[in-house]
Design a protein around this motif. Sequence first.
Motif, short mmCIF file in Angstrom:
data_model
loop_
_atom_site.label_atom_id
_atom_site.label_comp_id
_atom_site.label_asym_id
_atom_site.label_seq_id
_atom_site.Cartn_x
_atom_site.Cartn_y
_atom_site.Cartn_z
N VAL A 1 -6.23 -15.56 -10.77
CA VAL A 1 -5.86 -14.25 -10.22
C VAL A 1 -5.30 -14.40 -8.81
N PHE A 2 -4.19 -13.70 -8.56
CA PHE A 2 -3.54 -13.69 -7.25
C PHE A 2 -2.99 -12.29 -6.99
N PRO A 3 -2.80 -11.94 -5.72
CA PRO A 3 -2.00 -10.74 -5.42
C PRO A 3 -0.58 -10.94 -5.92
N TYR A 4 0.22 -9.89 -5.88
CA TYR A 4 1.58 -9.99 -6.40
C TYR A 4 2.43 -8.86 -5.83
N VAL A 5 3.74 -9.01 -5.98
CA VAL A 5 4.70 -8.03 -5.48
C VAL A 5 5.56 -7.56 -6.64
N CYS A 6 5.77 -6.26 -6.72
CA CYS A 6 6.67 -5.69 -7.73
C CYS A 6 7.99 -5.33 -7.06
N TYR A 7 9.06 -5.44 -7.81
CA TYR A 7 10.41 -5.19 -7.27
C TYR A 7 11.23 -4.39 -8.26
N ARG A 8 11.90 -3.37 -7.76
CA ARG A 8 12.86 -2.62 -8.58
C ARG A 8 14.21 -2.64 -7.89
N LYS A 9 15.21 -3.13 -8.59
CA LYS A 9 16.57 -3.19 -8.04
C LYS A 9 17.21 -1.82 -8.08
N LYS A 10 17.91 -1.47 -7.02
CA LYS A 10 18.61 -0.19 -6.96
C LYS A 10 19.76 -0.19 -7.96
N SER A 11 19.88 0.91 -8.68
CA SER A 11 20.99 1.04 -9.61
C SER A 11 21.78 2.30 -9.28
N ARG B 1 1.58 -4.46 -15.03
CA ARG B 1 1.48 -3.38 -14.03
C ARG B 1 2.85 -3.09 -13.42
N CYS B 2 3.57 -4.12 -13.02
CA CYS B 2 4.91 -3.91 -12.46
C CYS B 2 5.81 -3.21 -13.47
N HIS B 3 5.76 -3.66 -14.71
CA HIS B 3 6.59 -3.07 -15.76
C HIS B 3 6.27 -1.58 -15.94
N LEU B 4 4.99 -1.25 -15.95
CA LEU B 4 4.58 0.14 -16.13
C LEU B 4 4.98 1.01 -14.94
N GLU B 5 5.09 0.40 -13.78
CA GLU B 5 5.52 1.14 -12.60
C GLU B 5 7.03 1.30 -12.53
N GLY B 6 7.73 0.72 -13.51
CA GLY B 6 9.18 0.81 -13.54
C GLY B 6 9.86 -0.30 -12.76
N ALA B 7 9.17 -1.43 -12.59
CA ALA B 7 9.69 -2.53 -11.78
C ALA B 7 9.46 -3.85 -12.52
N ASN B 8 9.76 -4.97 -11.83
CA ASN B 8 9.50 -6.31 -12.35
C ASN B 8 8.61 -7.06 -11.37
N LEU B 9 7.84 -8.01 -11.90
CA LEU B 9 7.09 -8.92 -11.04
C LEU B 9 8.11 -9.74 -10.24
N ALA B 10 8.02 -9.64 -8.91
CA ALA B 10 9.09 -10.16 -8.04
C ALA B 10 9.13 -11.68 -7.99
N SER B 11 10.35 -12.20 -7.90
CA SER B 11 10.59 -13.63 -7.72
C SER B 11 11.53 -13.82 -6.54
N PRO B 12 11.36 -14.91 -5.76
CA PRO B 12 12.28 -15.20 -4.65
C PRO B 12 13.60 -15.73 -5.18
#
Length: 312
Positions: free
Chosen positions: A145-155, A52-63
């Motif tokens: 199953v868990f909730p999750y956060v997607c992250y896209r770095k500014k370029s 889902r994150c990938h399809l939204e143009g992002a990555n599954l977020a990591s700290p």
Amino acid sequence: MELSFLFYFFLVLAISLVESYQFRYDYKFNQDIQGWIKLHQVPATWADARLRCHLEGANLASPQNFKFAIVLMNTLKNSHAERTGIFTGIHATFSKGDFHSIEGIPLTKMPLQWMPFEPDNKNNNENCIVMHSNGTIADVNCNEVFPYVCYRKKSKDEVLTECGTVDRDYHLDPRTGSCYKFHFIARNWTRAFMTCAAEGAYLAIINNDAEAELLKELFAKYPQSEIRFPNIKNIAFVGFHDWGERSVWTTIHGQSLEMGFKTFEVNQPDDQPPGQSCGGFFRSGKLDDSTCGHRMGFICEKSIDSLLDENE
């Protein structure tokens, strides 16, 4: 017609001038991590969260660092995810015990602390990492199953296209005022629906003969040899379904096909066993009742303002 054309002209012009800090309305920019984040509160498996994150143009977020961990902890506050924790992009699905983020950062370089008695690799089958609201982590089964956060770095120098997205495979067609994208990597109908939705679009809805001709032209640009991993190459999924009522065809937006384009190919629909409930579109420009579980190419349709913030 002239006023409609002028409206789309100026809207497209405005979109083309928007800088990348407006990525999409459902993501919020965070200065501390120089990127956008989105909390998905509906729990999913790790694989589905990553997709889902990938399809939204992002990555599954990591700290990835201390600032990032603080941002994630703050994001969880006052949400369902504060109680359950979230999947991170940290995984060892490629090699047991070798935990890395989606971006390839090793877990050993992240400022994270394990929960008491973790990691335990229960049943030798815990290859994914969840983070809790206090910042501690635990290894879990990736099929939980868990909730999750997607992250896209500014370029740098990244701007929205005329279709209001960073995805350059969407193209505006002035005949309808909509943007279209042909997906040549085949998926089943459910995954196709998910893919379009994640991109701020929907499986294409054909409203009239002219739009059917438009999609026929788009399909023709992708010969059978370019469609990857399909069960069938001469049909693409589009946005109608029987909604559990055999042969009562309705668009995914709830309208009867009788109100739009309803021309099926000769001898279709035929409802071949075990049942064909999903909308298909032949290269001929006519409709088909298709098997939902088959993998086929598919066409997404997007309005040019679907990912823009109405308040901007």
